[in-house]
Design an enzyme around this catalytic site. Structure first.
Site, short mmCIF file in Angstrom:
data_model
loop_
_atom_site.label_atom_id
_atom_site.label_comp_id
_atom_site.label_asym_id
_atom_site.label_seq_id
_atom_site.Cartn_x
_atom_site.Cartn_y
_atom_site.Cartn_z
N ASP A 81 -104.03 113.99 7.60
CA ASP A 81 -104.76 113.20 6.60
C ASP A 81 -105.93 112.45 7.24
O ASP A 81 -106.35 111.41 6.75
CB ASP A 81 -103.79 112.22 5.92
CG ASP A 81 -104.38 111.52 4.71
OD1 ASP A 81 -105.37 112.03 4.14
OD2 ASP A 81 -103.86 110.45 4.35
N GLU B 73 -100.36 108.40 -2.59
CA GLU B 73 -100.75 107.79 -1.32
C GLU B 73 -101.99 106.93 -1.48
O GLU B 73 -102.11 105.87 -0.85
CB GLU B 73 -101.00 108.89 -0.28
CG GLU B 73 -101.19 108.37 1.15
CD GLU B 73 -102.64 108.06 1.51
OE1 GLU B 73 -102.89 107.55 2.63
OE2 GLU B 73 -103.54 108.33 0.68
N GLU B 74 -102.91 107.36 -2.34
CA GLU B 74 -104.19 106.66 -2.47
C GLU B 74 -104.05 105.27 -3.08
O GLU B 74 -104.96 104.45 -2.96
CB GLU B 74 -105.17 107.49 -3.30
CG GLU B 74 -105.61 108.79 -2.65
CD GLU B 74 -106.48 108.58 -1.42
OE1 GLU B 74 -106.79 107.42 -1.10
OE2 GLU B 74 -106.86 109.57 -0.79
N ASP C 132 -109.39 114.89 0.75
CA ASP C 132 -108.41 113.84 1.01
C ASP C 132 -107.38 113.87 -0.12
O ASP C 132 -107.58 113.25 -1.15
CB ASP C 132 -109.12 112.50 1.07
CG ASP C 132 -108.21 111.34 1.38
OD1 ASP C 132 -107.06 111.58 1.79
OD2 ASP C 132 -108.62 110.18 1.18
N HIS D 182 -100.64 114.35 1.28
CA HIS D 182 -100.45 113.82 -0.07
C HIS D 182 -101.24 114.63 -1.09
O HIS D 182 -102.31 115.17 -0.81
CB HIS D 182 -100.80 112.34 -0.15
CG HIS D 182 -102.23 111.97 0.15
ND1 HIS D 182 -103.21 111.95 -0.81
CD2 HIS D 182 -102.83 111.60 1.31
CE1 HIS D 182 -104.35 111.57 -0.26
NE2 HIS D 182 -104.16 111.36 1.03
N HIS E 253 -113.43 109.76 -1.07
CA HIS E 253 -113.37 108.90 -2.26
C HIS E 253 -114.65 108.88 -3.09
O HIS E 253 -114.79 108.03 -3.97
CB HIS E 253 -112.98 107.45 -1.91
CG HIS E 253 -111.64 107.32 -1.30
ND1 HIS E 253 -111.04 106.09 -1.07
CD2 HIS E 253 -110.75 108.25 -0.85
CE1 HIS E 253 -109.86 106.27 -0.52
NE2 HIS E 253 -109.66 107.57 -0.37
N ASP F 285 -102.17 113.49 -4.32
CA ASP F 285 -103.07 112.75 -5.20
C ASP F 285 -104.44 112.57 -4.57
O ASP F 285 -104.61 112.69 -3.36
CB ASP F 285 -102.48 111.39 -5.55
CG ASP F 285 -102.35 110.47 -4.34
OD1 ASP F 285 -101.85 110.94 -3.29
OD2 ASP F 285 -102.75 109.29 -4.42
#
Length: 403
Positions: A194, A171-172, A138, A77, A375, A79
């Protein structure tokens, strides 16, 4: 492998933070900037069927050299998490990391005390942040890994079947697979790239739901509030106190599920609470949702129906859909072994696009990337491990599964 690092550093220079408050897809138009860059890179490499959809899903094909093998897909992904800024990322490469505390800036340190796994990365080349943003491993590490592995396969004399590549938005915020075109992708099975630590392989994830709770209070001047004021903040606090304290993220591990109060805003007159509910067991997942419903029902009797609850299922445990296709698990484990990686099958305490895609008919377990502390400002990635994931992806293509 210098191209691997070059790619990764380029990808994280794009700000692609997804936005849960947006109802568009992609949720942030800036995601298109990375998508268009990748689209051009794919075309320049000579990949076929390169297609960027109006909703920022990017697809491409590496035509196979062995038509007797099934079609394999790889997905990551574009994002990054809205939990912290992904703007102006300033990475730093640490070669031959010494396994000690890492000073990000004058205020923040990635310490062994807080992150004991750091000792396992001694001797690795790693990339860290400057403490002012997340890194973006990520899942831009996954994108860099896939693109590098695909280029290596194209330059090799190896036999492999058709390989499909897809990079997704959002995705997040749990929407990455919502508009994924499984029919266009046309793979027999796929892997999301991922994951986390070296060797981790996941085909079991949480069942997930979100819960939005709205509480209508009654604001009265505190000087004359007796028997009249209803403080919505205090009702919210009471509701949270009814949920089991030992079932919060900070007190759980492994296959233990949780209730997580992810956001709160409010005042005396009106408050909103946002929870996420997680469990690997579908039975326990349903029990948790029921528990929250009963807690709200109880307080509504006490406070004259001032609370509204909305629960929405987000995704389910992919294990049920992978078990009938264990050959794709065996393929991944064999490919890791050939890459010199010691594999470990774990139940991920999260979700990936692969969980939803598996329920759409595309079995899709998850491969490691070498990223940690996603994150937030302490995010880092091991270049040493990323290289092994590249080899693993190449091996999956080379070994393949016969039709």
């Amino acid at each position: 492998m210098e191209k691997l690092v070059e790619r990764f550093l380029k990808y994280i220079s794009f700000e692609t933070t997804s936005d849960e408050s947006s109802d568009t897809c992609p949720s942030n138009p800036k995601e298109f900037e990375l998508a268009r860059y990748l689209e051009k890179e794919m075309k320049d490499l000579g990949l076929k069927d390169v297609y960027l959809s109006e909703n920022c899903y990017l697809y491409a094909t590496l035509p196979g050299t062995d038509k007797n093998k099934k079609t394999i897909g790889f997905i990551s992904h574009m994002d990054t998490s809205p939990d912290m800024s992904g703007k102006n990322v300033n990475p730093r490469i640490i070669e031959n990391y010494d396994g000690k505390d890492i000073k990000l800036n004058e205020e923040f340190v990635t310490s062994l005390k807080d992150f004991p796994f750091l000792k396992d990365l001694k001797g690795h080349d790693i990339i860290v942040t400057d403490g002012t943003s997340l890194l973006g491993a990520d899942d831009k590490a996954g994108i860099a890994i896939i693109m590098t592995a695909i280029e290596n396969l194209m330059k090799s004399n190896e036999k492999y079947g058709d390989i499909k590549i897809a990079f997704t938005p959002d995705e997040e915020i749990g929407r990455g697979a919502d508009l994924f075109d499984v029919e266009r992708f046309a793979a027999d099975f796929a892997y999301t790239v991922d994951g986390g630590a070296e060797g981790e392989f996941e085909y079991e994830n949480f069942n997930a739901a979100s819960a939005k709770i709205s509480i209508q209070g009654k604001n009265v001047h505190p000087g004359s509030a007796k028997n009249a004021m209803v403080n919505s903040i205090l009702i919210a606090m009471e509701l949270n106190s009814l949920l089991p304290a030992d079932q919060r993220p900070e007190h759980t591990e492994g296959r233990e599920g949780f209730f997580h109060l992810n956001d709160f805003n409010g005042n005396v007159e009106y408050s909103q609470m946002y929870y996420i509910i997680r469990d690997h067991s579908f039975e326990k997942f349903e029990e948790k949702k029921k528990f929250l419903e009963e807690a709200v029902k109880f307080l509504n009797i006490k406070y004259d129906n001032r609370i509204k609850l909305e629960i929405k299922d987000q995704y389910y445990n992919m294990k049920e859909k992978i078990l009938p296709h264990m050959e794709i698990v065996d393929l991944a484990l064999e490919s890791m072994k050939k890459a010199g990686v010691k594999s470990e099958i774990i139940a991920t305490r999260g979700g990936t696009d692969g969980s939803q895609l598996s329920y759409k008919g595309l079995p899709c377990p998850n491969l490691f990337t070498g990223g940690y502390n996603y994150h937030g400002r302490y995010e880092l990635v091991s270049i040493t491990t990323m290289k092994k994931t590249v080899k693993t992806v190449e091996n999956i293509g080379k070994i393949g599964v016969e039709k």
